[in-house]
Scaffold this active site. Structure first.
Site, PDB file in Angstrom:
ATOM      1  CD  GLU A   1      15.769  60.335   8.366  1.00 40.25           C
ATOM      2  OE1 GLU A   1      16.700  60.865   8.629  1.00 40.25           O
ATOM      3  OE2 GLU A   1      14.780  60.641   8.922  1.00 40.25           O
TER       4      GLU A   1
ATOM      5  CE  LYS B   1      17.906  63.737   8.387  1.00 41.62           C
ATOM      6  NZ  LYS B   1      16.890  63.852   9.020  1.00 41.62           N
TER       7      LYS B   1
ATOM      8  CD1 TRP C   1      13.814  77.075  17.709  1.00 39.95           C
ATOM      9  CD2 TRP C   1      12.384  76.004  18.910  1.00 39.95           C
ATOM     10  NE1 TRP C   1      13.090  75.985  16.832  1.00 39.95           N
ATOM     11  CE2 TRP C   1      12.111  75.735  17.747  1.00 39.95           C
ATOM     12  CE3 TRP C   1      11.653  75.559  19.992  1.00 39.95           C
ATOM     13  CZ2 TRP C   1      11.064  74.829  17.412  1.00 39.95           C
ATOM     14  CZ3 TRP C   1      10.552  74.685  19.804  1.00 39.95           C
ATOM     15  CH2 TRP C   1      10.191  74.328  18.469  1.00 39.95           C
TER      16      TRP C   1
ATOM     17  CE  LYS D   1      21.508  67.385  16.100  1.00 41.72           C
ATOM     18  NZ  LYS D   1      21.110  66.680  14.790  1.00 41.72           N
TER      19      LYS D   1
ATOM     20  CG  HIS E   1      -4.901  51.281  -0.590  1.00 42.92           C
ATOM     21  ND1 HIS E   1      -5.978  50.607  -1.183  1.00 42.92           N
ATOM     22  CD2 HIS E   1      -3.847  50.260  -0.512  1.00 42.92           C
ATOM     23  CE1 HIS E   1      -5.889  49.452  -1.234  1.00 42.92           C
ATOM     24  NE2 HIS E   1      -4.330  49.161  -1.068  1.00 42.92           N
TER      25      HIS E   1
ATOM     26  CG  ASN F   1      17.315  75.984  27.713  1.00 40.41           C
ATOM     27  OD1 ASN F   1      17.561  77.228  27.339  1.00 40.41           O
ATOM     28  ND2 ASN F   1      18.600  75.401  27.849  1.00 40.41           N
ATOM     29  N   GLY F   2      12.928  75.421  27.964  1.00 44.55           N
ATOM     30  CA  GLY F   2      11.710  74.648  28.565  1.00 44.55           C
ATOM     31  C   GLY F   2      10.525  75.408  28.259  1.00 44.55           C
TER      32      GLY F   2
ATOM     33  CD  GLU G   1      14.692  67.175   9.543  1.00 40.47           C
ATOM     34  OE1 GLU G   1      14.447  67.239  10.986  1.00 40.47           O
ATOM     35  OE2 GLU G   1      15.468  66.744   9.203  1.00 40.47           O
TER      36      GLU G   1
ATOM     37  NE  ARG H   1      20.940  73.525  23.522  1.00 40.86           N
ATOM     38  CZ  ARG H   1      20.730  72.478  24.531  1.00 40.86           C
ATOM     39  NH1 ARG H   1      21.846  71.454  24.673  1.00 40.86           N
ATOM     40  NH2 ARG H   1      19.894  72.416  25.380  1.00 40.86           N
TER      41      ARG H   1
ATOM     42  CB  CYS I   1      16.829  77.622  24.756  1.00 42.41           C
ATOM     43  SG  CYS I   1      15.023  77.816  24.101  1.00 42.41           S
TER      44      CYS I   1
END
Length: 608
Positions: free
Chosen positions: A480, A484, A74, A603, A503, A98-99, A487, A27, A2
């Site tokens: 990674e 991506k 957010w 973010k 396996h 925020n938080g 996301e 963000r 946020c």
């Protein structure tokens, strides 16, 4: 996550508050709002979705007022609706936050029991009611906030606006950043320096547990014991110009293309070509005393840490533990009381899980090293050894250039530790310097394959599931690459160590599941190709990313191949990051998703 901005000004502030929120869009958020004091009462404008929706509300219903607070939210508690958007308000106060308030339910039940009426599902609204109760009982704003803050458990940055005090804001921080900005006849609050850049360069960072009373004439900071304190005012150095995409369609693509330059900038801080040595910004840190390294991070930064684990073990011959930050404290890790180095990796330097893990490691007697892209962040200020990754502002939510710059810093750190431990000869160090110096050019050559990646993307778009395979340091690259794709394209993807396919995951293979194989030629190439052939034997469609030698040796029968420059294994992770980033980008563009601000993501994640 946020974003917060507050202004105690001399003229109407709504337009500047909205501009500050635009600077915080990177963000991640799903609603936004502004509150000011107008004619002795609090007025709010809020909207679900993007800031353009809030701008339309403000155009239809202009908001006067010379003091105000604004927020991009957010969602954590409650859906991303207008009623849950910040600021939250009573008749007396408005609050942005925020938080997370971890004990909000108990506080909410207590307040409801006293007759308070809630209009949202959020944890934040309890703060507004707690402060408002005390104001209604005759408390002054500073006294009310000072009484409420100890009751809040969790992590927060707060800004509070008061109906009866139109020239006053109060801010507070615990586990989530907040800065004070000083102007001419105006004073500001912001969740970071970027939000305040057009308003002022003169800022002060609040320490953990600080709270601050802000007026037009300045600010008085108090510590967690309510004792007045001074916090240094510094020049932020952040440009007031809005960061733009240039000629690129999205910030993510721009940031992918910036990688040769920013990796070069980062390496210039750590590599001395004159004497072929790798250096650190704090050379007197005793690296030779380190006996064990614990690496802690989240998401993409965690995968950079995985690569570093391979490097530490290979070059420095040191034992390394690797942890996801959200799990670290809760498994009761055993840490070396002497000679333990805890290494934390973060783009923002404010990630709540990583910051909490850092403080736990500090309490366990560890020396703290931090690789971070924001040198004024909380993690940076709490580090014994600060290792900046000079990527510059990264606006796209999906990290790209921050990742490759983290790898550059980590390679330099490993080389320094290896030298300090006597594991690296001067000739070996020269080789490392030479290979690192080749990285920007090799990344640039990888970017030259953009059109080939774009042509490949339509083959991936129809898939519901995609697998990525790699060995050694290519395994973190596989993870990674899968991250991506998840996301920004919302296609389910998983990365696996190539040898693990047989396996279990090989049961997933069929002609509808593309398999991306990351396999530069080198000591692990033949093993990876063997695993790739197991996939092909079961009808799997393989996309091989390798160099020309590798493709010549193993490319037959692949759905597609992608040729990258032949590079030393040390810099291969930086180079091979480029095509997996580009592939995710082009798939997302074809699918029409929001590349820079993908759904549900933020973010900087400032809640655990």
């Amino acid at each position: 996550m946020c974003g917060i901005i507050g202004i105690v000004g001399a003229e109407d502030v709504a337009d500047r508050l909205l501009d500050g929120l635009r600077r915080l869009e990177y963000r991640g958020y799903d609603s936004a709002g502004i509150a000011t004091v107008v004619g002795g009462h609090i007025e709010r404008r809020r909207a679900q979705g993007k800031l353009v929706n809030l701008a339309k509300v403000l155009a239809a219903e202009p908001l006067p007022g010379t003091t105000g607070i604004a927020h991009t939210r957010w969602a954590t508690h409650g859906a991303p609706t207008t009623s849950n958007a910040h600021p939250h308000a009573t008749e007396e106060v408005a609050v942005v936050h925020n938080g997370i308030i971890e004990n909000f339910k108990a506080l909410r039940d207590e307040l409801i029991g006293r007759g308070r009426v809630f209009t949202s599902e959020t944890d934040t609204e309890v703060v507004a009611h707690l402060v408002s109760e005390l104001i209604e009982q005759g408390a002054e704003p500073a006294d009310a906030v000072a009484q409420v803050l100890p009751r809040l458990h969790g992590a927060f940055a707060l800004a509070v606006l008061f109906r009866k005090h139109p020239d006053l804001l109060i801010g507070a921080r615990l586990g989530s950043p907040l800065v004070v900005g000083y102007g001419e006849g105006e004073t500001y609050l912001g969740s970071d320096a970027l939000a305040l850049a057009p308003l002022t360069q003169r800022i002060a960072y609040l320490d953990e547990g600080d709270w601050v009373v802000v007026t037009r004439d300045g600010a008085q900071v108090f510590d967690k014991d309510n004792v007045p304190v001074e916090r240094a005012v510094t020049l932020s150095g952040v440009s007031g110009a809005m960061i733009d995409k240039g000629n690129h369609r999205h910030f993510m693509l721009k940031e992918i293309y910036e990688q040769p330059v920013v990796v070069a900038q980062t390496l210039r801080s750590y590599v001395r070509r004159i004497d072929d040595q790798v250096s650190l910004p704090i050379p007197d840190f005793d690296l030779s005393a380190i006996r064990r390294v614990t690496i802690v991070a989240c998401g993409t930064s965690f995968y950079a840490g995985m690569v570093a684990k391979y490097w530490f073990e290979q070059f420095a011959r040191m034992p390394v533990d690797l942890d996801v930050a959200s799990e670290f404290r809760y498994r009761a890790p055993v840490m070396e009381p002497e000679g333990g180095l805890a290494l934390f990796i973060s783009q923002s330097g404010e990630t709540a899980d990583t910051l909490a893990a850092l403080r736990h490691a500090r309490a366990e007697g560890q020396k703290i090293a931090v690789v971070v892209n924001v040198p004024t962040s909380s993690m940076a200020r709490e580090a014994d050894l600060l290792l900046p990754s000079h990527a510059g502002p990264e606006i796209g939510v999906a990290s790209t250039k921050a990742f490759t710059c983290q790898l550059a810093v980590l390679a330099a750190l490993v080389a320094n530790v290896a030298r300090a431990k006597g594991r690296l000869t001067p000739e070996e160090e020269k080789d490392i310097v030479r290979h690192l110096s080749e990285a920007p050019s090799a990344i640039n050559q990888a970017l030259a394959q953009d059109e080939a990646v774009q042509a490949l993307a339509p083959l991936i778009v129809p898939a519901r599931d995609v697998l990525y395979l790699g060995r050694g340091t290519d395994y973190p690259l596989a993870l990674e690459g899968a991250l991506k794709l998840k996301e920004i394209s919302y296609i389910h993807a998983e990365g696996y160590a190539a040898g693990e396919m047989k396996h279990g995951p090989i049961a997933l293979i069929d002609e509808a599941v593309p398999v991306i194989v990351i396999a530069p030629s080198g000591p692990l190439f033949e093993k990876t190709v063997s695993n790739m052939q197991e996939v092909q034997a079961r009808g799997g469609k393989v996309v091989l990313i390798s160099d020309e030698d590798g493709i010549a040796a193993a490319g037959e029968g692949c759905l597609a191949t992608l040729a990258l420059p032949k590079v030393h294994p040390l810099i291969a992770p930086m180079v091979y990051a480029v095509p997996v980033q580009l592939l995710a980008y082009h798939v997302a563009v074809i699918k029409g998703t929001d590349v820079d601000q993908p759904r549900n993501l933020a973010k900087s994640v400032t809640v655990e």
